[in-house]
Design a protein around this motif. Structure first.
Motif, PDB file in Angstrom:
ATOM      1  N   VAL A 233       0.836  -1.201   0.000  1.00 52.06           N
ATOM      2  CA  VAL A 233       0.000   0.000   0.000  1.00 52.06           C
ATOM      3  C   VAL A 233       0.870   1.250   0.000  1.00 52.06           C
ATOM      4  N   ASP A 234       1.894   1.282   0.840  1.00 49.99           N
ATOM      5  CA  ASP A 234       2.769   2.456   0.908  1.00 49.99           C
ATOM      6  C   ASP A 234       3.488   2.702  -0.413  1.00 49.99           C
ATOM      7  N   MET A 235       3.807   1.641  -1.125  1.00 49.42           N
ATOM      8  CA  MET A 235       4.481   1.767  -2.422  1.00 49.42           C
ATOM      9  C   MET A 235       3.514   2.229  -3.504  1.00 49.42           C
ATOM     10  N   THR A 236       2.261   1.766  -3.427  1.00 44.19           N
ATOM     11  CA  THR A 236       1.327   1.936  -4.535  1.00 44.19           C
ATOM     12  C   THR A 236       0.571   3.259  -4.510  1.00 44.19           C
ATOM     13  N   VAL A 237       0.260   3.778  -3.331  1.00 41.64           N
ATOM     14  CA  VAL A 237      -0.537   5.007  -3.261  1.00 41.64           C
ATOM     15  C   VAL A 237       0.117   6.161  -4.018  1.00 41.64           C
ATOM     16  N   PRO A 238       1.412   6.440  -3.821  1.00 37.39           N
ATOM     17  CA  PRO A 238       2.023   7.523  -4.605  1.00 37.39           C
ATOM     18  C   PRO A 238       1.979   7.267  -6.118  1.00 37.39           C
ATOM     19  N   GLN A 239       2.081   6.021  -6.516  1.00 34.46           N
ATOM     20  CA  GLN A 239       1.989   5.691  -7.942  1.00 34.46           C
ATOM     21  C   GLN A 239       0.591   5.983  -8.475  1.00 34.46           C
ATOM     22  N   ALA A 240      -0.436   5.673  -7.674  1.00 38.65           N
ATOM     23  CA  ALA A 240      -1.810   5.962  -8.073  1.00 38.65           C
ATOM     24  C   ALA A 240      -2.026   7.464  -8.210  1.00 38.65           C
ATOM     25  N   GLN A 241      -1.445   8.221  -7.303  1.00 35.73           N
ATOM     26  CA  GLN A 241      -1.568   9.676  -7.375  1.00 35.73           C
ATOM     27  C   GLN A 241      -0.902  10.214  -8.639  1.00 35.73           C
ATOM     28  N   HIS A 242       0.260   9.681  -8.961  1.00 37.72           N
ATOM     29  CA  HIS A 242       0.947  10.106 -10.181  1.00 37.72           C
ATOM     30  C   HIS A 242       0.152   9.707 -11.421  1.00 37.72           C
ATOM     31  N   LEU A 243      -0.458   8.546 -11.360  1.00 40.97           N
ATOM     32  CA  LEU A 243      -1.241   8.053 -12.486  1.00 40.97           C
ATOM     33  C   LEU A 243      -2.529   8.847 -12.669  1.00 40.97           C
ATOM     34  N   GLY A 244      -3.077   9.339 -11.561  1.00 35.39           N
ATOM     35  CA  GLY A 244      -4.316  10.106 -11.640  1.00 35.39           C
ATOM     36  C   GLY A 244      -5.561   9.273 -11.430  1.00 35.39           C
ATOM     37  N   VAL A 245      -5.421   8.132 -10.742  1.00 36.72           N
ATOM     38  CA  VAL A 245      -6.579   7.291 -10.446  1.00 36.72           C
ATOM     39  C   VAL A 245      -6.870   7.341  -8.952  1.00 36.72           C
ATOM     40  N   THR A 246      -8.104   7.004  -8.594  1.00 36.03           N
ATOM     41  CA  THR A 246      -8.523   6.975  -7.198  1.00 36.03           C
ATOM     42  C   THR A 246      -8.625   5.531  -6.729  1.00 36.03           C
ATOM     43  N   LEU A 247      -7.936   5.217  -5.657  1.00 36.50           N
ATOM     44  CA  LEU A 247      -8.031   3.869  -5.099  1.00 36.50           C
ATOM     45  C   LEU A 247      -9.347   3.754  -4.332  1.00 36.50           C
ATOM     46  N   PRO A 248     -10.103   2.669  -4.525  1.00 36.76           N
ATOM     47  CA  PRO A 248     -11.469   2.561  -4.004  1.00 36.76           C
ATOM     48  C   PRO A 248     -11.530   2.225  -2.517  1.00 36.76           C
ATOM     49  N   ASP A 249     -10.914   3.059  -1.695  1.00 39.26           N
ATOM     50  CA  ASP A 249     -10.895   2.817  -0.254  1.00 39.26           C
ATOM     51  C   ASP A 249     -11.128   4.137   0.474  1.00 39.26           C
ATOM     52  N   PRO A 250     -12.323   4.389   0.988  1.00 39.83           N
ATOM     53  CA  PRO A 250     -12.603   5.641   1.687  1.00 39.83           C
ATOM     54  C   PRO A 250     -11.821   5.799   2.988  1.00 39.83           C
ATOM     55  N   GLU A 251     -11.261   4.707   3.498  1.00 38.80           N
ATOM     56  CA  GLU A 251     -10.497   4.766   4.739  1.00 38.80           C
ATOM     57  C   GLU A 251      -9.005   5.009   4.502  1.00 38.80           C
ATOM     58  N   LEU A 252      -8.619   5.190   3.269  1.00 42.34           N
ATOM     59  CA  LEU A 252      -7.200   5.364   2.940  1.00 42.34           C
ATOM     60  C   LEU A 252      -6.753   6.780   3.317  1.00 42.34           C
ATOM     61  N   VAL A 253      -5.939   6.885   4.371  1.00 37.83           N
ATOM     62  CA  VAL A 253      -5.440   8.188   4.840  1.00 37.83           C
ATOM     63  C   VAL A 253      -3.983   8.042   5.265  1.00 37.83           C
ATOM     64  N   TRP A 254      -3.253   9.144   5.151  1.00 32.17           N
ATOM     65  CA  TRP A 254      -1.851   9.158   5.548  1.00 32.17           C
ATOM     66  C   TRP A 254      -1.744   9.311   7.058  1.00 32.17           C
ATOM     67  N   ASP A 255      -0.983   8.459   7.701  1.00 31.79           N
ATOM     68  CA  ASP A 255      -0.755   8.516   9.142  1.00 31.79           C
ATOM     69  C   ASP A 255       0.627   9.128   9.367  1.00 31.79           C
ATOM     70  N   GLU A 256       0.638  10.381   9.760  1.00 32.08           N
ATOM     71  CA  GLU A 256       1.898  11.104   9.921  1.00 32.08           C
ATOM     72  C   GLU A 256       2.768  10.478  10.995  1.00 32.08           C
ATOM     73  N   GLU A 257       2.141  10.041  12.060  1.00 30.04           N
ATOM     74  CA  GLU A 257       2.899   9.480  13.179  1.00 30.04           C
ATOM     75  C   GLU A 257       3.605   8.188  12.785  1.00 30.04           C
ATOM     76  N   ARG A 258       2.906   7.309  12.056  1.00 29.25           N
ATOM     77  CA  ARG A 258       3.507   6.039  11.633  1.00 29.25           C
ATOM     78  C   ARG A 258       4.352   6.190  10.387  1.00 29.25           C
ATOM     79  N   GLY A 259       4.105   7.248   9.614  1.00 28.66           N
ATOM     80  CA  GLY A 259       4.828   7.436   8.360  1.00 28.66           C
ATOM     81  C   GLY A 259       4.407   6.453   7.294  1.00 28.66           C
TER      82      GLY A 259
END
Length: 315
Positions: A233-259
């Motif tokens: 997941v950590d590897m793929t989310v930035p790739q999805a953002q670069h690609l311009g697609v939305t991953l179908p997970d409403p709970e997908l959020v960045w956790d600053e504390e865990r990185g």
């Protein structure tokens, strides 16, 4: 020395080799449970490579250009090669690939759950390369350090080629995302359908994975299912953002504390159904594998006859 003392000494030597991060080779003594675990895992991996040619193979005659057809043919050829490497690695443990194939088509051995989903559009070919092969890379790169030598060495080449497949899939999707609105919608639809099955590729959550602890103790596995899933997941989310697609997970959020990214829970009941053989394409995949095995019987017979003839000539 009694038999029990001899076995204890062999077990102690085996444990020392594994603990020292050395390789166990086919000629070495190994516990029967270790051998059985390797046979199960390597066979499932080999079956997955062979069955894995089917979803994309459905698009070989429908590829939109000669270039895309050539790329897809080359990928299918790579997957067949991976299956052969892995069957060869399994054979060093005293099993026969014909026996393994028979167990697959009779339902006594499994292959990866991901290959029981249909490929509905050509965008699926790209998403399989990006997500499915990307997940495979996360799962398989640590296997290059597996304690069993033949498996670890086979994985070095497999992972190099899977890495190329992942980049090829991403390049196809990027090309489509630069195309028409219909092409972009096709990519998003494929991502929506393949995201959760890709997360389930890593297996059940750690609490429901009975083999993980022992496999890690033996250095067959290096990370738990949940650790690998998080890495993917950590590897793929930035790739999805670069690609311009939305991953179908409403709970997908960045956790600053865990990185790292927090994500939702896959539908584990769906995974259980697919593993039981009740996925969308389970029956079709096995039937086609059975038909291909039966149709190729004459090739195997001819190869054996040729080998016998060569042996006679050499004699």
């Amino acid at each position: 020395m009694t038999v029990s003392e001899a076995v204890e000494a062999l077990e102690g030597r085996f444990d020392a080799v594994v603990a020292a991060e050395q390789r166990v080779e086919p000629r070495d003594w190994m516990p029967e449970a270790y051998r059985a675990t390797l046979v199960r895992q390597i066979a499932q991996h080999a079956h997955s490579e062979i069955i894995g040619m089917q979803p994309e193979g459905a698009w070989l005659t429908r590829a939109p250009s000669l270039r895309r057809k050539a790329i897809l043919l080359a990928k299918a050829q790579d997957e067949a090669g991976h299956g052969l490497y892995l069957y060869a690695a399994a054979e060093t443990l005293g099993v026969d690939r014909a026996e393994l194939t028979e167990k697959l088509i009779s339902g006594r051995q499994k292959y990866s759950s991901i290959f029981n989903y249909p490929t509905l559009s050509f965008a699926d070919v790209g998403v399989i390369g990006w997500l499915v092969d990307g997940a495979a890379i996360c799962n398989q790169v640590p296997l290059c350090r597996c304690s069993y030598g033949p498996y670890a060495r086979a994985m070095v080449r497999v992972c190099k080629e899977e890495s190329f497949h992942q980049r090829q899939g991403f390049e196809l999707l990027m090309t489509m995302m630069r195309g028409t609105e219909a092409q972009r919608a096709m990519v998003q639809d494929a991502v929506d359908r393949w995201w959760w099955p890709s997360l389930m590729m890593f297996g059940p959550p750690d609490g429901d994975s009975p083999n993980t602890a022992q496999s890690m103790a033996w250095r067959i596995k290096r990370h738990t299912n949940d650790e690998l899933r998080q890495r993917f997941v950590d590897m793929t989310v930035p790739q999805a953002q670069h690609l311009g697609v939305t991953l179908p997970d409403p709970e997908l959020v960045w956790d600053e504390e865990r990185g790292s990214w927090t994500f939702g829970e896959p539908d584990w009941s769906e995974l259980k159904q697919v593993i039981k053989g009740q996925g969308p394409c389970n029956a079709q995949r096995i039937e086609r594998r059975r038909a291909a095995h039966e149709d190729g019987a004459w090739v195997r017979e001819a190869a054996l006859a040729h080998a016998e003839k060569q042996k006679e000539r050499n004699r």
